[in-house]
Design a protein around this motif. Structure first.
Motif, PDB file in Angstrom:
ATOM      1  N   VAL A 198      47.492  30.856  20.787  1.00  0.00           N
ATOM      2  CA  VAL A 198      48.882  31.368  21.460  1.00  0.00           C
ATOM      3  C   VAL A 198      48.750  31.894  22.766  1.00  0.00           C
ATOM      4  O   VAL A 198      49.390  31.425  23.318  1.00  0.00           O
ATOM      5  CB  VAL A 198      49.028  32.665  20.362  1.00  0.00           C
ATOM      6  CG1 VAL A 198      50.401  33.297  20.858  1.00  0.00           C
ATOM      7  CG2 VAL A 198      49.320  32.461  18.914  1.00  0.00           C
ATOM      8  N   LEU A 199      47.500  32.378  23.086  1.00  0.00           N
ATOM      9  CA  LEU A 199      47.372  32.722  24.756  1.00  0.00           C
ATOM     10  C   LEU A 199      47.527  31.451  25.429  1.00  0.00           C
ATOM     11  O   LEU A 199      47.997  31.504  26.286  1.00  0.00           O
ATOM     12  CB  LEU A 199      46.128  33.609  24.793  1.00  0.00           C
ATOM     13  CG  LEU A 199      45.768  33.954  26.093  1.00  0.00           C
ATOM     14  CD1 LEU A 199      47.008  34.673  26.727  1.00  0.00           C
ATOM     15  CD2 LEU A 199      44.578  34.731  26.329  1.00  0.00           C
ATOM     16  N   GLY A 200      46.635  30.367  24.888  1.00  0.00           N
ATOM     17  CA  GLY A 200      46.740  29.339  25.896  1.00  0.00           C
ATOM     18  C   GLY A 200      48.384  28.683  25.663  1.00  0.00           C
ATOM     19  O   GLY A 200      48.376  27.997  26.693  1.00  0.00           O
ATOM     20  N   ALA A 201      48.815  28.614  24.687  1.00  0.00           N
ATOM     21  CA  ALA A 201      50.300  28.115  24.546  1.00  0.00           C
ATOM     22  C   ALA A 201      51.081  28.681  25.821  1.00  0.00           C
ATOM     23  O   ALA A 201      51.804  28.236  26.289  1.00  0.00           O
ATOM     24  CB  ALA A 201      50.927  28.073  23.514  1.00  0.00           C
TER      25      ALA A 201
ATOM     26  N   LEU B 250      48.506  30.580  36.743  1.00  0.00           N
ATOM     27  CA  LEU B 250      48.526  30.820  35.173  1.00  0.00           C
ATOM     28  C   LEU B 250      47.840  29.343  34.620  1.00  0.00           C
ATOM     29  O   LEU B 250      47.222  29.356  33.666  1.00  0.00           O
ATOM     30  CB  LEU B 250      50.153  30.431  34.999  1.00  0.00           C
ATOM     31  CG  LEU B 250      50.810  31.883  34.896  1.00  0.00           C
ATOM     32  CD1 LEU B 250      52.307  31.560  35.071  1.00  0.00           C
ATOM     33  CD2 LEU B 250      50.502  32.968  34.011  1.00  0.00           C
ATOM     34  N   LEU B 251      47.788  28.233  35.373  1.00  0.00           N
ATOM     35  CA  LEU B 251      47.235  26.962  34.840  1.00  0.00           C
ATOM     36  C   LEU B 251      45.929  27.158  34.943  1.00  0.00           C
ATOM     37  O   LEU B 251      44.921  26.636  34.161  1.00  0.00           O
ATOM     38  CB  LEU B 251      47.735  25.858  35.731  1.00  0.00           C
ATOM     39  CG  LEU B 251      49.447  25.375  35.385  1.00  0.00           C
ATOM     40  CD1 LEU B 251      49.883  24.292  36.295  1.00  0.00           C
ATOM     41  CD2 LEU B 251      49.458  25.082  34.080  1.00  0.00           C
ATOM     42  N   ALA B 252      45.408  27.572  36.041  1.00  0.00           N
ATOM     43  CA  ALA B 252      43.841  28.050  36.202  1.00  0.00           C
ATOM     44  C   ALA B 252      43.329  29.115  35.066  1.00  0.00           C
ATOM     45  O   ALA B 252      42.336  28.851  34.403  1.00  0.00           O
ATOM     46  CB  ALA B 252      43.555  28.697  37.429  1.00  0.00           C
ATOM     47  N   ALA B 253      44.283  29.980  34.828  1.00  0.00           N
ATOM     48  CA  ALA B 253      43.723  30.745  33.507  1.00  0.00           C
ATOM     49  C   ALA B 253      43.871  30.103  32.337  1.00  0.00           C
ATOM     50  O   ALA B 253      43.002  29.907  31.307  1.00  0.00           O
ATOM     51  CB  ALA B 253      45.007  31.814  33.552  1.00  0.00           C
TER      52      ALA B 253
ATOM     53  N   ALA C  76      38.115  26.537  27.846  1.00  0.00           N
ATOM     54  CA  ALA C  76      36.865  26.340  27.990  1.00  0.00           C
ATOM     55  C   ALA C  76      35.933  27.408  26.998  1.00  0.00           C
ATOM     56  O   ALA C  76      35.241  27.111  26.471  1.00  0.00           O
ATOM     57  CB  ALA C  76      36.308  26.716  29.246  1.00  0.00           C
ATOM     58  N   LYS C  77      36.933  28.517  26.541  1.00  0.00           N
ATOM     59  CA  LYS C  77      36.198  29.408  25.877  1.00  0.00           C
ATOM     60  C   LYS C  77      36.941  29.590  24.710  1.00  0.00           C
ATOM     61  O   LYS C  77      36.361  30.219  23.575  1.00  0.00           O
ATOM     62  CB  LYS C  77      36.608  30.918  26.512  1.00  0.00           C
ATOM     63  CG  LYS C  77      35.901  30.970  27.950  1.00  0.00           C
ATOM     64  CD  LYS C  77      36.108  32.370  28.346  1.00  0.00           C
ATOM     65  CE  LYS C  77      35.281  32.571  29.757  1.00  0.00           C
ATOM     66  NZ  LYS C  77      35.575  33.779  30.520  1.00  0.00           N
ATOM     67  N   ALA C  78      38.086  29.137  24.252  1.00  0.00           N
ATOM     68  CA  ALA C  78      38.827  29.216  23.010  1.00  0.00           C
ATOM     69  C   ALA C  78      38.075  28.288  21.861  1.00  0.00           C
ATOM     70  O   ALA C  78      37.322  27.313  22.280  1.00  0.00           O
ATOM     71  CB  ALA C  78      40.131  28.623  23.088  1.00  0.00           C
ATOM     72  N   ALA C  79      37.884  28.956  20.641  1.00  0.00           N
ATOM     73  CA  ALA C  79      37.208  28.165  19.701  1.00  0.00           C
ATOM     74  C   ALA C  79      38.145  26.941  19.259  1.00  0.00           C
ATOM     75  O   ALA C  79      37.498  26.042  18.710  1.00  0.00           O
ATOM     76  CB  ALA C  79      37.389  29.048  18.451  1.00  0.00           C
ATOM     77  N   ASP C  80      39.429  27.158  19.204  1.00  0.00           N
ATOM     78  CA  ASP C  80      40.224  25.988  18.997  1.00  0.00           C
ATOM     79  C   ASP C  80      41.383  25.761  20.324  1.00  0.00           C
ATOM     80  O   ASP C  80      42.463  26.182  19.836  1.00  0.00           O
ATOM     81  CB  ASP C  80      40.986  26.271  17.484  1.00  0.00           C
ATOM     82  CG  ASP C  80      40.152  26.355  16.290  1.00  0.00           C
ATOM     83  OD1 ASP C  80      39.556  25.340  16.245  1.00  0.00           O
ATOM     84  OD2 ASP C  80      40.034  27.518  15.610  1.00  0.00           O
ATOM     85  N   PRO C  81      40.998  25.074  21.214  1.00  0.00           N
ATOM     86  CA  PRO C  81      41.732  24.819  22.202  1.00  0.00           C
ATOM     87  C   PRO C  81      42.835  24.197  22.050  1.00  0.00           C
ATOM     88  O   PRO C  81      42.766  23.234  21.272  1.00  0.00           O
ATOM     89  CB  PRO C  81      40.875  24.283  23.295  1.00  0.00           C
ATOM     90  CG  PRO C  81      39.821  23.481  22.622  1.00  0.00           C
ATOM     91  CD  PRO C  81      39.384  24.189  21.246  1.00  0.00           C
ATOM     92  N   LEU C  82      43.796  24.690  22.738  1.00  0.00           N
ATOM     93  CA  LEU C  82      45.283  23.701  22.792  1.00  0.00           C
ATOM     94  C   LEU C  82      44.870  22.346  23.578  1.00  0.00           C
ATOM     95  O   LEU C  82      45.407  21.512  23.040  1.00  0.00           O
ATOM     96  CB  LEU C  82      46.400  24.431  23.639  1.00  0.00           C
ATOM     97  CG  LEU C  82      47.591  23.936  23.633  1.00  0.00           C
ATOM     98  CD1 LEU C  82      48.442  23.952  22.390  1.00  0.00           C
ATOM     99  CD2 LEU C  82      48.531  24.540  24.644  1.00  0.00           C
ATOM    100  N   LEU C  83      44.220  22.387  24.640  1.00  0.00           N
ATOM    101  CA  LEU C  83      43.928  21.150  25.181  1.00  0.00           C
ATOM    102  C   LEU C  83      42.275  20.993  25.446  1.00  0.00           C
ATOM    103  O   LEU C  83      41.811  21.616  26.352  1.00  0.00           O
ATOM    104  CB  LEU C  83      44.476  21.117  26.763  1.00  0.00           C
ATOM    105  CG  LEU C  83      44.168  19.619  27.437  1.00  0.00           C
ATOM    106  CD1 LEU C  83      44.679  18.326  26.775  1.00  0.00           C
ATOM    107  CD2 LEU C  83      44.803  20.069  28.803  1.00  0.00           C
ATOM    108  N   PRO C  84      41.472  20.210  24.329  1.00  0.00           N
ATOM    109  CA  PRO C  84      40.192  20.056  24.456  1.00  0.00           C
ATOM    110  C   PRO C  84      39.692  19.651  25.732  1.00  0.00           C
ATOM    111  O   PRO C  84      40.215  18.380  26.000  1.00  0.00           O
ATOM    112  CB  PRO C  84      39.872  19.312  23.385  1.00  0.00           C
ATOM    113  CG  PRO C  84      40.927  19.504  22.211  1.00  0.00           C
ATOM    114  CD  PRO C  84      42.367  19.611  23.217  1.00  0.00           C
ATOM    115  N   LEU C  85      38.889  20.453  26.577  1.00  0.00           N
ATOM    116  CA  LEU C  85      38.595  19.788  27.963  1.00  0.00           C
ATOM    117  C   LEU C  85      37.568  18.544  27.684  1.00  0.00           C
ATOM    118  O   LEU C  85      37.341  18.060  28.813  1.00  0.00           O
ATOM    119  CB  LEU C  85      37.742  21.011  28.669  1.00  0.00           C
ATOM    120  CG  LEU C  85      38.626  22.089  29.063  1.00  0.00           C
ATOM    121  CD1 LEU C  85      38.065  23.258  29.848  1.00  0.00           C
ATOM    122  CD2 LEU C  85      40.106  21.785  29.576  1.00  0.00           C
TER     123      LEU C  85
END
Length: 491
Positions: free
Chosen positions: A202-205, A242-245, A251-260
């Motif tokens: 949610v935060l990444g979104a 915002l995009l940098a955040a 990089a830290k999320a367990a289930d990232p919105l966009l896997p780096l």
């Protein structure tokens, strides 16, 4: 639909996906031709009129990445159909609009629907056609829809506006949308994602949607505030934060919105960067050449669209079959380089346009060379999606569409701004209006050619020809153990 489905079923599914995308692409260009009629009927000021385009672009560009990830989680077929339904309903409201506020709000909703449809389409095609030769043909058809649809939209927009009224440029979407929805329900086989609980960042979104929307808004508003204004620089800085955040969050999320991990692929990173440069030049070309034909040569809206049809025909001839055969024989990377070289030559020719141009002598050769876009777009798409695993195909598709929209917004904003500024300087120096306009266009076309040349250099230095096995390049050897197993390719 599984990749082992009968060939006829898969190609029918491709036709449905392309039809849905064609409606979205057509709407993006069909509106620009009708802007004068909309302004006169609803009483828009010149500044407010741009919001009939900007509202759509902000919603569309800002939500692509999120829509792509949601498609991976809840099912791409659901996302595709929901997007079509929302877009079609919003088109009906646009057609019945009787006020500025009503039209702008409906255009924003159209952008949401367009993002939901577009974000998953490419990912569905990639998983539907895993075999390289068939995938090349499918992506060629999809690229043709994207490249030629805008030219068709200009012709259709001019015809509907002149023959009926501007309301019909939106009403035309109703039969197209309903037909596409019915066919999608029947033809596309349901797929089941892992659900929102498996990766609803949610935060990444919030960060990426807010950052992209603010970024696109900042770009499209440069025509009003200028590039160096406090308004532009402050909002651009906030969008960057915002995009940098968002990147830090991924990089830290367990289930990232966009896997780096996707960006470990040279092809994913390189193709998206090339996409920005290439689309910037091509979108800029499309807008500027139309302005040249109308404001310098005196063409009407319908004649301008017809004058650009040879480009659409060449893109179709190249995309629908030829690009795939060339890619199989010579590799996508070499096909991309050839297409970029043709586009550089096309825009280079335009830097020598005279004030009193003859269409056959001065414009037709460029329209034919623009057919190189059919090579470049399909090859770059194949390279960019070659690094996407089946489980990430939706977000990879959303990312690729996002860079396309950002590139288009940047190209139009930067090239038109530079052309306008140079035109003013030439008028100050005593040039006639037509001569000053032509000089401004020369500068913009030259910069567009430079952007394409830069893309050519990046393609040589960054991109690698994917293996014939068409296995995802993204997952590095050290990453294979941690990447979740690919679900069956389904649409």
């Amino acid at each position: 639909m599984p990749h082992n489905a009968p060939p006829a079923s898969r190609w029918l599914a491709l036709a449905v996906l392309c039809a849905g995308m064609l409606m979205i692409i057509l709407d993006g260009s069909i509106v620009t031709v009708a802007l004068p009629a909309i302004q006169h009927d609803l009483g828009f000021s010149p500044a407010n009129l741009t919001w009939t385009v900007n509202a759509y672009m902000i919603a569309f560009g800002g939500l692509l990445l999120l829509a792509g990830r949601l498609g991976d989680l809840i099912g791409r077929k659901r996302m595709f159909i929901a997007g079509l339904a929302l877009f079609t309903a919003a088109s009906l409201v646009c057609g019945f609009s009787t006020s500025q506020e009503m039209l702008i709000a409906a255009r924003f909703v159209q952008g949401i629907g367009g993002a939901a449809t577009s974000a998953v389409s490419l990912g569905m095609i990639v998983t539907l056609f895993p075999e390289p030769r068939e995938r090349g043909k499918a992506i060629g058809a999809f690229s043709f829809v994207g490249a030629a649809g805008a030219s068709i939209g200009q012709v259709l927009g001019g015809t509907l506006t002149q023959a009926l009224n501007w309301h019909w440029i939106f009403f035309i979407n109703l039969p197209l949308g309903v037909t596409a929805i019915v066919l999608a329900v029947r033809v596309l086989e349901s797929d089941r994602g892992p659900g929102l609980g498996a990766g609803a960042d949610v935060l990444g979104a919030f960060l990426v949607t807010a950052g992209l929307m603010l970024g696109v808004y900042t770009i499209v508003e440069t025509s009003r505030y200028g590039w160096g204004s406090a308004h532009t620089t402050s909002l651009a800085a906030l969008a960057a934060v915002l995009l940098a955040a968002f990147v830090v969050r991924q990089a830290k999320a367990a289930d990232p919105l966009l896997p780096l991990r996707m960006f470990r692929s040279r092809n994913v990173s390189g193709a998206n960067l090339i996409q920005v440069l290439m689309i910037s030049a091509m979108f800029g070309f499309q807008i500027l050449i139309a302005l040249y034909m109308q404001n310098v040569l005196g063409y009407g809206a319908a004649r301008t669209g017809l004058a650009m049809l040879p480009a659409a025909v060449m893109i179709a001839a190249v995309s629908l079959g030829l690009s795939a055969r060339l890619a199989v024989r010579f590799g996508e990377r070499n096909v991309l380089l050839t297409g970029l070289a043709l586009l550089v030559a096309a825009l280079g020719l335009l830097t020598r346009l005279p004030v009193h141009a003859d269409y056959t002598v001065h414009l037709l050769p460029t329209m034919l060379l623009i057919g190189g876009g059919g090579l470049a777009l399909s090859a770059n798409t194949t390279l960019g999606m070659s690094g996407a695993s089946p489980s990430d195909a939706g977000v990879a598709s959303g990312l690729f569409n996002t860079t396309q929209q950002v590139g288009g917004a940047l190209g139009v904003a930067v090239l038109t701004t530079l052309a306008t500024a140079h035109t003013k300087d030439l008028r100050t120096d005593g040039h006639t209006t037509a001569s000053a306009l032509t000089g401004g266009f020369h500068l913009a076309f030259g910069i567009g050619a430079g952007l394409l040349a830069t893309a050519f250099i990046l393609a040589i230095t960054i991109l690698r020809q994917p293996k014939a096995s068409a296995q995802p390049e993204t997952t590095a050897e050290s990453d294979q153990a941690t990447t979740e197993p690919a679900s069956p390719a389904a649409v």
